[in-house]
Design a protein around this motif. Sequence first.
Motif, PDB file in Angstrom:
ATOM      1  N   ARG A   1       0.805  -1.210   0.000  1.00 52.90           N
ATOM      2  CA  ARG A   1       0.000   0.000   0.000  1.00 52.90           C
ATOM      3  C   ARG A   1       0.845   1.270   0.000  1.00 52.90           C
TER       4      ARG A   1
ATOM      5  N   GLU B   1      -8.134   1.116   2.156  1.00 54.66           N
ATOM      6  CA  GLU B   1      -7.105   0.144   2.531  1.00 54.66           C
ATOM      7  C   GLU B   1      -7.578  -1.260   2.202  1.00 54.66           C
TER       8      GLU B   1
ATOM      9  N   ARG C   1      -7.913  -2.045  10.757  1.00 55.33           N
ATOM     10  CA  ARG C   1      -7.300  -0.745  10.468  1.00 55.33           C
ATOM     11  C   ARG C   1      -8.303   0.330  10.848  1.00 55.33           C
TER      12      ARG C   1
END
Lengths: 269, 269
Positions: free
Chosen positions: B89, B97, B227
């Motif tokens: 990423r 994400e 996340r």
Amino acid sequence: MRHIDEDTITQAVIARHGAAGDARLREVMTSLVQHLHAFAREVRLSEDECARGLRFIDDCVRAGGGGRRELALLSGALGLSALVAAMERRGAQVGTEGTASVLWPADAAAAGTGAEPCFVRGRVRSADGGALVGAQVQVRPSGIAGPAVTLHTDADGAFLARCALAQPQALVGDGPVARLLEALGRAPWRPAHLHFTIEAPGHEPLHTQVFRQGDPQLDSDALFGVRRSLLADWVRHAPGPTPDGGHSELPFTTLDFAFVLNATRGDKT
Amino acid sequence: MRHIDEDTITQAVIARHGAAGDARLREVMTSLVQHLHAFAREVRLSEDECARGLRFIDDCVRAGGGGRRELALLSGALGLSALVAAMERRGAQVGTEGTASVLWPADAAAAGTGAEPCFVRGRVRSADGGALVGAQVQVRPSGIAGPAVTLHTDADGAFLARCALAQPQALVGDGPVARLLEALGRAPWRPAHLHFTIEAPGHEPLHTQVFRQGDPQLDSDALFGVRRSLLADWVRHAPGPTPDGGHSELPFTTLDFAFVLNATRGDKT
């Protein structure tokens, strides 16, 4: 754990097992995670590459059906087996250098049948010099199909084994590890050698391999098993009388080797 | 190669593939061998422990029969999957994400059946803000048996998905990885989440997971997938009218999430 990124993941993983009851497991896993992550960071491992790596390991195990033990071969090819054997040895040992039996695939060979005979004149003693009488000796030549030769030492701690002359040994040609070695430009061969497993009461079992002095393949053993102390003169003889009192119509080989077994250690840790 | 010991083995292995034609393979294997050996040296790995480690990997693959993909689970549990996803990423990405699809086991769940319904109101757009019309969306709630829900975004790039309310997900309880986590004192659970796979022409496929804001298990995800940017408010409603124009006799949950897909990159290296 909601702020995990490339820089925080390693500590996050390690922190999870901080309360593991087994201190050694905790120590090993902490180091493993750190080095695994350091590797991935160093090479900037991509998701595709990571997935390919997992598939490779999967292939190894599946290829290992039927006893080929491809993972042990991989451990050998990556030098891990040689490393742990060397560390295991760095104790107060004086005996013959061993190779980790569990880590050396017993059958990673495209085995053929041997024609020329080979006679091994061995002596087995303990580290204090005393002859080991009645020790069990198993001998298996590389690259040769068939079971190991099993015998016992005599009253002098000596044995005479007759087997087929060992041949250079190819790693199984169609397996994942052989394919990896090919991609790495590495030779998929082991030099000719004799496997020995020697057991005597009160002593550590010895698993070792004896190579041929002067073999041109000594420097390219795919599994890094060659040690200077494990080289022997393999002497080739013209057809004629053999050490066992018989007669060979083919040329034959003799070699002499002295084995030293360490006494059993009380605690291996 | 006849002088190999604990101090020389690493360079000996690396030197062997110095002429490998594939420069990337050479780079990866060099780093892998260095870190693997550094790990073994750091913990003074014994032969027994090395053999146990190989058996563990063997067990993982054999347990993986039937699609459980235990090695992917292991990669997740050791944080490797999260690490490579984070590195992947760290490019010029602005989209939602993602989590590496190939590295996340799709079915590592002791799945039950869901009773309460959940409605996901999603929006899918590209990084430049434009709505993505006709994007294919697959939704799968964790801990629930059954196939994924598949639908397409409407003319506003929106979708409304109805599925069962996701449940906390246990790693397969009898597998080697679950046993390892137990030995490490680690929780073998993932918090409830929704898997999304979203595909639209000209865009990178997005594989991601959306978690519940305030879930007490967010900090103990066994696979380190949570996340901050992937948390959403899951709002629970009393029985009554539902967003799809129907009626629920059970309490139901709604959540809203906006997904952003990155344009296809020309070259992933």
